[in-house]
Write an enzyme that holds these catalytic residues in place. Structure first.
Site, PDB file in Angstrom:
ATOM      1  N   ASN A 290       0.875  -1.181   0.000  1.00  0.00           N
ATOM      2  CA  ASN A 290       0.000   0.000   0.000  1.00  0.00           C
ATOM      3  C   ASN A 290       0.909   1.227   0.000  1.00  0.00           C
ATOM      4  O   ASN A 290       1.496   1.559   1.013  1.00  0.00           O
ATOM      5  CB  ASN A 290      -0.887  -0.054   1.257  1.00  0.00           C
ATOM      6  CG  ASN A 290      -1.678   1.224   1.465  1.00  0.00           C
ATOM      7  OD1 ASN A 290      -1.782   2.057   0.570  1.00  0.00           O
ATOM      8  ND2 ASN A 290      -2.251   1.368   2.658  1.00  0.00           N
TER       9      ASN A 290
ATOM     10  N   LYS B 243       0.065   4.281  -0.328  1.00  0.00           N
ATOM     11  CA  LYS B 243      -0.559   5.500   0.234  1.00  0.00           C
ATOM     12  C   LYS B 243      -0.302   6.689  -0.703  1.00  0.00           C
ATOM     13  O   LYS B 243      -0.231   6.495  -1.917  1.00  0.00           O
ATOM     14  CB  LYS B 243      -0.050   5.736   1.656  1.00  0.00           C
ATOM     15  CG  LYS B 243      -0.170   4.469   2.502  1.00  0.00           C
ATOM     16  CD  LYS B 243       0.048   4.665   3.956  1.00  0.00           C
ATOM     17  CE  LYS B 243      -0.107   3.321   4.662  1.00  0.00           C
ATOM     18  NZ  LYS B 243      -0.033   3.436   6.114  1.00  0.00           N
TER      19      LYS B 243
ATOM     20  N   GLU C 131      -5.370  -4.753  10.805  1.00  0.00           N
ATOM     21  CA  GLU C 131      -4.353  -3.715  10.944  1.00  0.00           C
ATOM     22  C   GLU C 131      -4.619  -2.902  12.199  1.00  0.00           C
ATOM     23  O   GLU C 131      -5.397  -1.941  12.162  1.00  0.00           O
ATOM     24  CB  GLU C 131      -4.387  -2.772   9.735  1.00  0.00           C
ATOM     25  CG  GLU C 131      -4.043  -3.431   8.425  1.00  0.00           C
ATOM     26  CD  GLU C 131      -3.448  -2.419   7.451  1.00  0.00           C
ATOM     27  OE1 GLU C 131      -2.338  -2.679   6.964  1.00  0.00           O
ATOM     28  OE2 GLU C 131      -4.068  -1.362   7.220  1.00  0.00           O
TER      29      GLU C 131
ATOM     30  N   SER D 226       3.444  -2.112  10.328  1.00  0.00           N
ATOM     31  CA  SER D 226       4.889  -2.212  10.548  1.00  0.00           C
ATOM     32  C   SER D 226       5.471  -3.574  10.179  1.00  0.00           C
ATOM     33  O   SER D 226       6.383  -4.073  10.843  1.00  0.00           O
ATOM     34  CB  SER D 226       5.238  -1.838  11.995  1.00  0.00           C
ATOM     35  OG  SER D 226       4.883  -0.489  12.251  1.00  0.00           O
TER      36      SER D 226
HETATM   37  P1  PGA Z   1       2.934   0.312   7.563  1.00  0.00           P
HETATM   38  O1  PGA Z   1       1.438   0.542   6.967  1.00  0.00           O
HETATM   39  O2  PGA Z   1       3.419  -0.983   6.977  1.00  0.00           O
HETATM   40  O3  PGA Z   1       3.709   1.503   7.066  1.00  0.00           O
HETATM   41  O4  PGA Z   1       2.797   0.248   9.034  1.00  0.00           O
HETATM   42  C1  PGA Z   1       0.538  -0.517   6.806  1.00  0.00           C
HETATM   43  C2  PGA Z   1      -0.750  -0.028   6.222  1.00  0.00           C
HETATM   44  O5  PGA Z   1      -1.181   1.081   6.559  1.00  0.00           O
HETATM   45  O6  PGA Z   1      -1.393  -0.729   5.442  1.00  0.00           O
END
Ligand code: PGA
Length: 248
Positions: free
Chosen positions: A10, A12, A167, A211
């Site tokens: 993802n 974002k 999540e 994470s």
């Molecule tokens: P992260 O994000 O791996 O940066 O913690 C996970 C997500 O929001 O899907």
């Protein structure tokens, strides 16, 4: 239950065309197509889907959206429909990510409608659920997640066509993943919550997100009920993303 793991990135609100090109070049060198038993998926910003779909497909990697509107078309400035995502080559769409729930006020009802729209257009929704730190500290994590599953997952979607992602909000982007025990426990809770719905849905996969990085991926992905990972930050680097895929 399918044992093909899904490793989903993802991105974002990250990624320009030059960055996508550099990512693809690095990925090509890592030969992602030679990974049996794993499906790899990148969900870049919508501006890059059309451009990345074909080169990713050539590498055996799927592409998806990060969000969609529940409607088909119309006067919804700034929104993108599931059909449009499909049109540019998407196979999946993330719905109900905690950032959308928190920053855009998305309710379970809206997430439910988005997941239905995804299915209508042949996309697999990745429906995200997870508790906040305050909810966890108050001892409400299980109840919150059960209710999100009950209200966000439409009836009549199951098997391969349904992916959930657990999540925990406090683990996203913090570098602090949930413990293996907590992940196992919550995956069990999600499976139970799905079985308790009126149509007793079985879902193909439940991912863990929050994470995930090369250093913790092997332990997380070895857990019995974990069907893959939803990876934010670490998916922006092709090397880290493939290291996570290789840990599966
Ligand atoms: P992260 O994000 O791996 O940066 O913690 C996970 C997500 O929001 O899907």
């Amino acid at each position: 239950m399918s044992r093909t793991m899904l490793i989903a990135g993802n991105w974002k609100m990250n990624g320009t065309r030059p960055e996508a090109k550099a990512f693809l070049e690095k990925l090509r060198g890592l030969k992602p197509e030679a990974r049996p038993g794993r499906e790899l998926l990148i969900c870049p910003p919508a501006t890059l889907i059309g451009e990345m779909a074909h080169p990713l497909a050539q590498l055996g990697v799927s592409i998806g959206g990060q969000n969609c509107h529940p409607g088909v078309s119309g006067a919804f400035t700034g929104d993108i429909s599931a059909g449009m995502l499909r049109d540019v080559g998407s196979s999946h769409v993330i719905v109900g990510h905690s950032e959308r729930r928190a920053m855009h006020g998305e309710t379970d009802q809206l997430v439910h409608a988005k997941a239905r729209a995804a299915r209508r257009h042949g996309l697999t929704p990745i429906i995200c659920v997870g508790e906040t730190l305050a909810e966890r500290e108050a001892g409400h994590a299980e109840t919150v997640v059960r209710e999100q599953v009950r209200a966000s997952v439409p009836d009549g979607i199951e098997g391969e066509a349904l992916v959930l992602a657990y999540e925990p909000v406090w683990a996203i982007g913090t570098g602090r993943a949930a413990t293996l025990d907590d992940i196992s426990m919550m995956h069990h809770v999600i499976r139970e919550a799905l079985a308790g719905k009126s149509d007793g849905a079985e879902c193909g996969l439940i991912l863990y997100g929050g994470s995930v990085k090369p250093s913790n991926a092997a332990d997380i992905l070895a857990l019995d009920l974990v069907g893959g990972a939803l990876v934010g930050g670490a998916s922006l680097d092709a090397g880290d993303f493939m290291a996570i895929a290789d840990a599966a």
